[in-house]
Design an enzyme around this catalytic site. Structure first.
Site, mmCIF file in Angstrom:
data_model
loop_
_atom_site.group_PDB
_atom_site.id
_atom_site.type_symbol
_atom_site.label_atom_id
_atom_site.label_comp_id
_atom_site.label_asym_id
_atom_site.label_seq_id
_atom_site.Cartn_x
_atom_site.Cartn_y
_atom_site.Cartn_z
ATOM 1 C CB CYS A 104 -0.939 0.018 1.199
ATOM 2 S SG CYS A 104 -0.065 -0.031 2.769
ATOM 3 C CB CYS A 139 4.187 -0.180 2.178
ATOM 4 S SG CYS A 139 2.989 -1.307 2.914
ATOM 5 C CG ASP A 147 7.287 22.392 -36.538
ATOM 6 O OD1 ASP A 147 7.402 23.593 -36.809
ATOM 7 O OD2 ASP A 147 7.963 21.490 -37.060
ATOM 8 C CG ASP A 160 10.165 17.495 -37.033
ATOM 9 O OD1 ASP A 160 9.921 18.712 -36.892
ATOM 10 O OD2 ASP A 160 10.526 16.999 -38.115
ATOM 11 C CG ASP A 205 9.998 22.167 -33.416
ATOM 12 O OD1 ASP A 205 9.644 23.335 -33.642
ATOM 13 O OD2 ASP A 205 9.987 21.268 -34.263
#
Length: 774
Positions: free
Chosen positions: A78, A81, A460, A659, A663
């Protein structure tokens, strides 16, 4: 002692740092290198307080860089923990940062290697009641309830020993974990189970050993409660482990894609070797139906390669000399040879697996909130259990002690926050894996969470909406010329040109099957065009200004040139033997699936903006073709990030998709940066999300997966909160006065285990989800 800092601005700054360090308690001398950031400290006999020194260094603006380590941890169930382990690690001198994920059952630790070491980190974790790299062996020992105890105390004693065996063998982890939590002045799931089952066993033992201490008929043991609750919890954890294993299926699938062997050319002959032995520079042979073993560049041969398992794109991609191939993809048609460029951990597949693992182990903001809630929840439950015991003992029916014990034990057991702690990491692991299967790599949980709340997607233009490479689109000729003749002469003239527009004309002519002529003379006219002698013909190719300077009348072609320009194309005038012959237009063509992807973004309720350095007329023409809402044109590279910031200032949550190197600042500025995987490494490093292929459909898949993942997380959290919110009051006896309903600890244990398994099972439903990207 050696430290490494992020940066020291100058030699003077290093000298100042050395003087300051030598004034610190326990430091005899200090030497700092401003180029490498390395700092060497000679420590005196007095013990140096490293934690305080690191804090003071950070106050001076010096960021300490440490080693990064991931340890697998067993025994976490959990969020509380993870908090316990993080607190224990942060007390170790030299630990800079500790992040523990119950979902991946691992700890990411950044530490100063010269101050601490892995054994000390391992010891800190194990002192918290958890184990490092020791696989659990869940088992359980069935205990049959004594249905007729009566005066036969011996049978009860045997039952008590059997229950003790269960507690020691299968439940010892709860007691050791609870004790370590107590030592650290905290409480977790182990505390609840240890106190609950321990109280039941002790009460039962006293009832068997000294029945005279109890009122007549009240000396009844509850060994079955202690044994069966531990059995149910451990069984639930075993089911959890099995279900968790399914959440990592995406990584296993990716690893299974890797080829086992490769056929390489060594000493002039082809041999098969394990893929691990392939070296960069090796010549690799791939035949039809075989997997490409590593990344590389095709040298000879042509084929079609199925890259769907890596990029998510279903259509095989044609490959020829000069094209890149990705390891783990499947060669569908012809044979080819390629030169290996990336092997081992550097291959695209290895990087994908690495990014998926990192993202699955990260925590989105919602998970950190749940961690904080869980850390307060357990102590609150302890208080409620104590209050329930007091109320039932004081006001409960006969026998009050029995009712009080049962109620307190039931509250402790049913309130274990396992489901709450698992709700987020389980869904996150499955969601990140599902995204990877669809060709979308998500770096961290925060990006996945933010993607679902996007309002604006900024694209872009070049290389993102368009292919990034100009192509021949139109040939317009006067009546006395044919298209083939004008294009053949123009392409022949451009054969010696390295200009992208000239290359587009040459490529377009060859695609139409035209034979090009030799060029006798060639002249590049800067900023205007070219002049060439092709056979016995004089060819002039360029803009309208060039034609005017050569005294050629082109007014009857001007209207066509304007039309082509309005469509986002670049028209070039062609003159043959001193007479205007026509127009040739080229354009950076829109990707085949850009229109569909942008339409899908609109369906998701997103505003789509195009950001480009192109002139406004060309940008608007492209925008009109693909359905862009807003155009930001003529933006210089250094202005892109400020444009993103301006959109954010309008209150928008912005994703930037790009890309190129220019950018990268905008990708970093955006709330979610999305890099096209076919772009530059710089852009990919700056982004939060990487689309392995070059398609914008990946953006819609990323948003789809984000929305689906967080729907799943909300379902899990709702179920966990409802379970605890309703279960605790019922276990405390809220319904007893009205309906006479009081939960048994056995039912509470089964319900707790069931809730955890339900959360993990619901998270695994995401594995069936198919993101929409077409």
């Amino acid at each position: 002692m050696q430290l490494r800092l992020s940066a020291i601005e100058s030699r003077a700054a290093a000298d100042g740092l050395e003087s300051w360090l030598e004034s610190q308690p326990g430091v005899r001398s200090a030497r700092a290198n401003h180029r490498t950031g390395a700092v060497h400290l000679e420590v005196g006999p007095d013990r140096i307080q490293i934690a305080g020194l690191l804090d003071r260094l950070r106050e001076r603006g010096c960021e300490v860089i440490g080693e990064t380590l991931r340890l697998r941890i067993e025994g976490m169930h959990c969020a509380s923990c993870s908090t316990t382990i993080e607190d224990a690690l942060r007390t170790v001198p030299g630990v800079l940062q500790a992040d523990v994920s119950p979902g991946t059952e691992s700890a990411d630790i950044r530490y100063v290697q010269t101050v601490t070491d892995i054994p000390r980190l391992t010891a800190a974790i194990e002192s918290s009641g958890y184990r490092v790299r020791k696989p659990p062996y869940p088992s359980w020992f069935p205990v049959l309830r004594d249905m007729n105890p009566g005066p036969i105390r011996l049978m009860w004693a045997i039952g008590g020993l059997a229950a003790l065996a269960v507690l020691v063998y299968s439940g010892h982890r709860f007691f050791t974990g609870g004790w370590e939590a107590f030592r650290h002045r905290t409480a977790d799931m182990n505390t609840l189970i240890a106190v609950g089952t321990g109280a039941a066993w002790i009460y039962s033992t006293v009832a068997v050993a000294a029945p005279w201490l109890f009122p007549e008929g009240l000396a009844e043991p509850f060994y079955d409660v202690a044994a069966v609750v531990v059995t149910l919890v451990v069984l639930g954890q075993a089911l959890e482990v099995r279900a968790k294993g399914r959440t990592s299926e995406a990584i296993r699938k990716l690893l299974d894609l890797q080829a086992r062997t490769a056929r390489v050319v060594r000493d002039g002959r082809e041999i098969d070797i394990p893929v691990e032995e392939v070296e960069a520079g090796d010549i690799v042979v791939v035949r039809p139906g075989e997997k490409v073993p590593v990344d590389g560049v095709v040298l000879e041969g042509n084929s079609a390669v199925d890259e769907s398992m890596v990029t998510g794109e279903s259509i095989p991609v044609g490959k020829g000399p000069g094209d890149e191939v990705i390891g783990a993809t499947i060669n569908k048609a012809g044979s080819f040879r390629f030169r290996a460029t990336k092997v081992g951990k550097d291959t695209a597949l290895a990087q994908i697996v690495k990014m998926v693992r990192q993202a699955q182990g990260s925590k989105p903001p919602i998970a950190r909130t749940v961690d904080r809630v869980s850390s307060y929840f357990v102590p609150a439950v302890m208080i409620i259990a104590t209050a329930a015991f007091a109320v039932w003992y004081t006001f409960g029916p006969e026998p009050p002690l029995t009712y009080a014990v049962i109620t307190a034990v039931t509250v402790l057991i049913i309130a274990c926050p396992c489901a709450l702690g698992l709700a987020t990491p389980m869904s996150l692991m499955v969601g990140v894996g599902k995204a990877a299967e669809a060709g979308v790599l998500i770096r961290n949980g925060e990006a996945l969470q933010l993607a679902r709340g996007l309002t604006t997607v900024v694209l872009d233009k070049t290389g993102t909406i368009t292919k990034g490479q100009p192509e021949l689109t139109d040939v317009v000729v006067r009546e006395s010329y044919s298209e083939e003749e004008v294009l053949r002469l123009a392409a022949s003239a451009e054969r010696g040109s390295e200009h992208p527009l000239g290359e587009a004309i040459v490529s377009g002519a060859r695609d139409r099957g035209l034979e090009l002529d030799e060029v006798a003379a060639f002249e590049a006219i800067a900023g205007h065009g070219i002049s060439a002698a092709v056979g016995d013909r004089d060819v002039l190719l360029g803009n309208q200004r060039l034609m005017r300077e050569r005294g050629l009348e082109t007014s009857y072609l001007t209207e066509e040139a304007r039309r082509l320009s309005s469509e986002g194309k670049t028209p070039m005038f062609v003159a043959i033997d001193g007479e205007p012959a026509g127009l040739i237009a080229v354009a950076d063509q829109i990707k085949d699936d850009s229109v569909g992807a942008i339409r899908r973004l609109h369906e998701l309720g997103l505003e789509v903006v195009m950001l480009t350095g192109d002139n406004e007329r060309t940008a608007n023409a492209i925008a009109a073709q693909v359905g862009i809402d807003r155009v930001l044109a003529e933006v210089l590279p250094d202005q892109k990030a400020s444009q993103i910031a301006a959109l954010q200032a309008e209150g928008k949550t912005v994703a930037m998709v790009g890309d190129g190197i220019n950018d990268a600042p905008a990708l970093a500025q955006a709330d979610v940066g999305i890099a096209i995987g076919t772009g530059t490494d710089v852009a990919i490093e700056a982004a939060d999300v990487t689309l392995i292929g070059g398609s914008l459909q990946g953006v819609t898949r990323a948003v789809d997966v984000s929305k689906a993942t967080f729907r799943n997380i909300k379902q899990n959290l709702f179920g966990a909160f409802i379970y605890n919110g309703l279960g605790v009051p019922v276990a405390a006896g809220l319904l007893y006065p009205t309906f006479g309903l009081l939960l048994s600890p056995l039912i509470a244990g089964a319900a707790m285990a069931f809730s955890s398994v339900t959360v993990v099972t619901n998270a695994n439903r995401l594995r069936l989800y198919e993101p929409k990207g077409d």
